[in-house]
Motif scaffolding. Structure first.
Motif, short mmCIF file in Angstrom:
data_model
loop_
_atom_site.label_atom_id
_atom_site.label_comp_id
_atom_site.label_asym_id
_atom_site.label_seq_id
_atom_site.Cartn_x
_atom_site.Cartn_y
_atom_site.Cartn_z
N GLY A 117 0.79 -1.22 0.00
CA GLY A 117 0.00 0.00 0.00
C GLY A 117 0.82 1.26 0.00
O GLY A 117 0.31 2.35 -0.27
N GLY A 118 2.11 1.14 0.34
CA GLY A 118 2.99 2.29 0.27
C GLY A 118 2.62 3.41 1.23
O GLY A 118 1.96 3.20 2.25
N THR A 119 3.03 4.62 0.88
CA THR A 119 2.83 5.77 1.76
C THR A 119 1.36 6.04 2.01
O THR A 119 0.94 6.26 3.15
CB THR A 119 3.50 7.01 1.15
N CYS A 120 0.56 6.03 0.97
CA CYS A 120 -0.85 6.44 1.11
C CYS A 120 -1.57 5.63 2.17
O CYS A 120 -2.17 6.19 3.09
CB CYS A 120 -1.57 6.33 -0.23
N VAL A 121 -1.53 4.34 2.06
CA VAL A 121 -2.28 3.47 2.97
C VAL A 121 -1.67 3.47 4.36
O VAL A 121 -2.39 3.49 5.37
CB VAL A 121 -2.34 2.04 2.41
N ASN A 122 -0.35 3.48 4.45
CA ASN A 122 0.32 3.25 5.73
C ASN A 122 0.75 4.50 6.48
O ASN A 122 0.73 4.54 7.71
CB ASN A 122 1.53 2.34 5.51
N PHE A 123 1.18 5.53 5.76
CA PHE A 123 1.76 6.70 6.42
C PHE A 123 1.20 8.04 5.92
O PHE A 123 1.58 9.09 6.43
CB PHE A 123 3.28 6.73 6.21
N GLY A 124 0.31 8.00 4.93
CA GLY A 124 -0.13 9.24 4.33
C GLY A 124 -1.63 9.42 4.40
O GLY A 124 -2.21 9.66 5.47
N LEU B 148 10.10 14.72 15.27
CA LEU B 148 9.06 13.93 14.63
C LEU B 148 9.05 14.19 13.14
O LEU B 148 9.42 15.27 12.68
CB LEU B 148 7.69 14.29 15.21
N THR B 149 8.63 13.18 12.37
CA THR B 149 8.37 13.34 10.95
C THR B 149 6.89 13.02 10.72
O THR B 149 6.18 12.60 11.63
CB THR B 149 9.23 12.41 10.10
N SER B 150 6.44 13.18 9.49
CA SER B 150 5.05 12.86 9.18
C SER B 150 4.75 11.37 9.36
O SER B 150 3.58 10.98 9.43
CB SER B 150 4.71 13.30 7.76
N THR B 151 5.80 10.55 9.44
CA THR B 151 5.62 9.12 9.69
C THR B 151 5.63 8.81 11.18
O THR B 151 4.71 8.16 11.71
CB THR B 151 6.73 8.31 9.00
N HIS C 299 10.07 28.01 21.85
CA HIS C 299 10.30 26.85 22.71
C HIS C 299 9.06 25.96 22.70
O HIS C 299 7.94 26.44 22.87
CB HIS C 299 10.61 27.30 24.14
N GLY C 300 9.28 24.68 22.50
CA GLY C 300 8.19 23.73 22.48
C GLY C 300 8.58 22.43 23.13
O GLY C 300 9.75 22.19 23.44
N THR C 301 7.60 21.56 23.31
CA THR C 301 7.88 20.24 23.88
C THR C 301 8.24 19.24 22.80
O THR C 301 8.96 18.26 23.07
CB THR C 301 6.66 19.72 24.65
N ASP C 302 7.75 19.48 21.57
CA ASP C 302 8.00 18.56 20.46
C ASP C 302 8.17 19.37 19.19
O ASP C 302 7.59 20.46 19.04
CB ASP C 302 6.83 17.59 20.28
N VAL C 303 8.93 18.83 18.25
CA VAL C 303 9.09 19.50 16.96
C VAL C 303 8.83 18.49 15.84
O VAL C 303 9.28 17.35 15.89
CB VAL C 303 10.49 20.12 16.81
N LEU C 304 8.04 18.93 14.87
CA LEU C 304 7.75 18.13 13.68
C LEU C 304 8.44 18.78 12.49
O LEU C 304 8.23 19.97 12.21
CB LEU C 304 6.24 18.07 13.44
N LEU C 305 9.25 18.02 11.79
CA LEU C 305 9.89 18.51 10.57
C LEU C 305 9.04 18.09 9.37
O LEU C 305 8.93 16.91 9.06
CB LEU C 305 11.31 17.96 10.44
N ALA C 306 8.43 19.08 8.74
CA ALA C 306 7.58 18.83 7.56
C ALA C 306 8.13 19.67 6.42
O ALA C 306 7.55 20.68 6.02
CB ALA C 306 6.13 19.19 7.87
#
Length: 455
Positions: A39-46, A157-160, A257-264
């Motif tokens: 299923g690749g990205t769409c089904v599993n991570f997107g 964090l990443t989008s995955t 300043h934050g508790t978490d960072v997401l790189l998008a």
């Protein structure tokens, strides 16, 4: 196992499985290789997991707004463990259905493992050798990991990986103000997090026209999301709260300043370990495999489909890639990438639906254009639903009357835009839409009105 096939497909994303279906139905023997999840990205991570999370976040938002509609409700309590469990269930159901479909294909051999090209007609999978006169590369992409200052040793964090969170961050800082980052921004704000979006450029989603970008920014800020633009010196550092994101902006404090960072910050094609050179191929500077209009690479007998070819980064374009290849190979057609009208959506709430060119893109392409737009405050359906943020806009060639593009940022914008996409695909001029009799009350009913303003 060592064997010869009529075709080898590397990658079971959105192009690989349906192409396998067409090829096996035509009597070919096919090997389909996947090293991670079917299923690749769409089904599993997107698409599937993120839109499932968006639905949960939307439900929380609607509950909070109950009083606006005369309904008293208690503040929602977010249980991220249950939210994540629902997401995983939807993903598993989608993946299981896809695997069952593949399992029913005659003449298909499904292999799990890492594939690598060793010759123009040869693929190795964990030491096994497969040969075929036709090789199709559908290897997808992954979240980009930029070499920004301070990133080494810093948890991010990443989008995955953010899909695995079973908690709501106290303060989520998102680096990247484009489509992926903004969806997570609104989602986690609605789950209860403080959210700051840090964007290097002067505007969010800068490929959109300025009024669309500004409207999106207004939608997010109205929900309490902080936006920092012109951040031209982004760096990460430890903080007592968790992470410090250094920025250099014209306004505001120089760090967040934050508790978490997401790189998008974009995605990288999975081509670096594919052995392209052994097959006589090479990737471009961004890692994409160059292809022609028929998705053929520079090496006869090798095609590249989906995210790895740089000709589209969406599930629907990947699916269309398989349609182009199958039609040309099996049906004697001459279909090309340039035949399709570009379209996509931004799944914030309200969503943005985009068809064709923006006004800026149309002018850059040399068109003399006319435009018409209408704010959602003047769309009855939006007023009735209490969702009046956003606008709709259409771009028409002033000389030919051809519809060049449109944007609908408002309730159901991701669905309503298909009326324009379908007309553009059919080659119907703008005047053909002006006399349509649309259903009232809808968002789509205003499209003929916009066109009527231009003819």
């Amino acid at each position: 196992m060592t064997g010869s096939f009529d075709a080898v497909i590397v990658g079971a994303g959105q192009a690989g499985p349906p192409l396998a279906g067409r090829l096996t139905a035509a009597g070919m023997t096919v090997a389909l290789i996947e090293r991670q999840r079917i299923g690749g990205t769409c089904v599993n991570f997107g698409c599937t997991p993120t839109k499932t999370l968006v639905a949960s976040a939307h439900t929380a938002h609607v509950v909070r707004r109950g009083a606006e509609f005369g309904i008293d409700t208690a503040p929602p309590q977010i249980d991220m463990g249950r939210v994540r469990a629902r997401m995983r269930s939807v993903v598993a159901s989608s993946r299981d259905g896809l695997e069952a479909w593949l399992g029913g294909m005659e003449s298909l051999t499904l292999l799990r493992g890492k594939a690598r090209l060793t010759a123009p007609d040869t693929v190795e999978v964990d030491g096994e050798t497969l040969t075929a006169p036709r090789i199709f590369l559908n290897v997808g992409a992954r979240p980009a990991q930029p070499d920004m200052p301070g990133i080494k040793g810093m948890p991010y964090l990443t989008s995955t990986t953010i899909l695995e969170l079973d908690r709501v961050p106290k303060h989520l800082v998102i680096v990247g103000g484009s489509y992926i980052g903004l969806e997570f921004a609104q989602m986690y704000r609605r789950f209860g997090a403080d959210v700051t979006v840090v964007e290097r450029g002067p505007a969010l989603i800068p490929r959109e026209d300025p009024e669309v970008s500004q409207a999106i920014r207004g939608i997010l800020q109205a929900e309490g999301i902080a936006v920092r633009l012109d951040a031209d010196c982004i760096a990460l550092a430890p903080s007592s709260e968790g992470v410090c994101v250094h920025v250099s902006c014209d306004e505001g404090v120089p760090e967040v300043h934050g508790t978490d960072v997401l790189l998008a910050v974009g995605r990288t094609p999975n081509t670096d370990d594919l052995g392209l050179d052994a097959a006589g191929l090479s990737a471009d500077t961004r890692g994409f495999i160059p292809v022609n209009e028929r998705l053929e690479t520079a090496v006869p007998g090798i095609w590249a489909l989906g995210d790895c070819n740089g000709r589209g980064a969406f599930t629907h374009t990947s699916w269309n890639d398989h349609e182009i290849v199958a039609a040309n190979l099996l049906d004697g057609a001459d279909r090309k990438v340039s035949d399709r009208v570009p379209g996509y959506a931004l799944y914030i709430d309200p969503p943005l639906g985009r068809a064709g060119l923006t006004e800026a893109q149309a002018r850059a392409a040399g068109h003399r254009v006319r435009t018409a737009s209408r704010p959602m405050t003047r769309v009855g359906r939006a007023v009735e639903k209490g969702e009046t943020q956003g606008l709709m806009k259409v771009v028409v060639d002033a000389d030919t009357g051809t519809i060049l593009g449109a944007a609908i940022l408002g309730p159901g914008g991701d669905e309503a835009i298909h009326g324009v996409l379908d007309l553009m695909t059919a080659g119907v001029p703008a005047e053909g839409l002006a006399w349509a009799v649309p259903i009232h009350p809808t968002v789509s009913e205003l499209l003929p009105t916009l066109i009527g303003d231009l003819i």
